[in-house]
Write an enzyme that holds these catalytic residues in place. Structure first.
Site, mmCIF file in Angstrom:
data_model
loop_
_atom_site.group_PDB
_atom_site.id
_atom_site.type_symbol
_atom_site.label_atom_id
_atom_site.label_comp_id
_atom_site.label_asym_id
_atom_site.label_seq_id
_atom_site.Cartn_x
_atom_site.Cartn_y
_atom_site.Cartn_z
ATOM 1 C CB SER A 146 -0.907 -0.247 1.280
ATOM 2 O OG SER A 146 -0.184 0.528 2.246
ATOM 3 C CE LYS A 183 -2.045 1.952 4.996
ATOM 4 N NZ LYS A 183 -1.504 0.909 5.553
#
Length: 228
Positions: A146, A183
């Site tokens: 991701s 993230k």
């Protein structure tokens, strides 16, 4: 492949050096300040030229998504090892260099969150200059894709500076629902957004009332790839 002007080569070299030193590319503003380019439009013109000539891959909506291509690495004399990472296995140490040992304490997801095991699995030796003034750094092995837009690939190691706070837009390791993930973090009014850089992945949202500083386990200060 078209040749580069001296200025374009300067821009490309600066991007590659920032990635090697810090683990992530510079912003447009940082490029301008470092190379005395007075306007962001001027920097953008050079970036567009580098992209058009095949030396740079970039995402126009992300300020740090600047990845030198294999052609750029050849132009800079970097071969095929990649300018967006610093290999953990290097050649002879620089004269006067100081090697430090970084603990690898487990794994962290760049995809669906998974638990990072809080035990030392391994250690790696890294030239101290790569980490600058950062202290209390530990390593985590990345699983998932991701964060590929930031050059963080499955199997890479992220080096994390231990701290309980982060600036808007920084890449962090966060503990969400007892699971760790890497993230970018954005503070948006009544919620906190943990954003992947892979456009196929959805962000994770935490209500501001539920957010605690202890959710931030640290800020990513580098990404390193172990070469075979």
């Amino acid at each position: 492949m078209e040749g580069l002007t001296d200025r374009q080569l300067e821009v490309l070299r600066f991007i590659a050096s920032q990635i090697e030193d810090h683990g992530y590319p510079p912003t447009i503003r940082e490029i301008g300040e470092a190379l005395d380019i007075r306007s962001t439009n001027g920097v953008n013109d050079h970036l567009k030229a580098l992209e058009r000539k095949g030396y740079l891959s970039r995402d126009p909506v992300k300020s740090r998504a600047l990845i030198p291509t294999s052609a750029a690495r050849e132009a800079l004399g970097g071969g095929e090892t990649g300018s967006n990472v610093v290999p953990l296995v290097r050649g002879p140490a620089r004269p006067g260099s100081r090697m430090i040992e970084i603990p690898i304490v487990g794994r962290v997801a760049a995809g669906m969150p998974i638990l990072a095991q809080e035990r030392v699995e391994d250690t790696v030796q890294v030239d101290a200059f790569l980490l600058g003034t950062n202290k209390k750094v530990y390593g985590l092995r990345v699983q998932g894709d991701s964060m590929i837009g930031d050059g963080i690939l499955p199997g890479d190691y992220v080096f994390v500076k231990k701290q309980l706070n982060a600036d808007d837009g920084e890449i962090v390791v966060a503990m969400i629902d007892d699971e760790a993930t890497v993230k970018r973090v954005y503070f948006e009014g009544d919620r906190v957004r943990f954003q992947p850089s892979n456009p196929r992945m959805a962000p994770i949202y935490v209500r501001h009332s539920d957010f605690r500083s202890t959710m931030i386990l640290g800020v990513v200060v580098g990404v390193y790839r172990k070469l075979t």
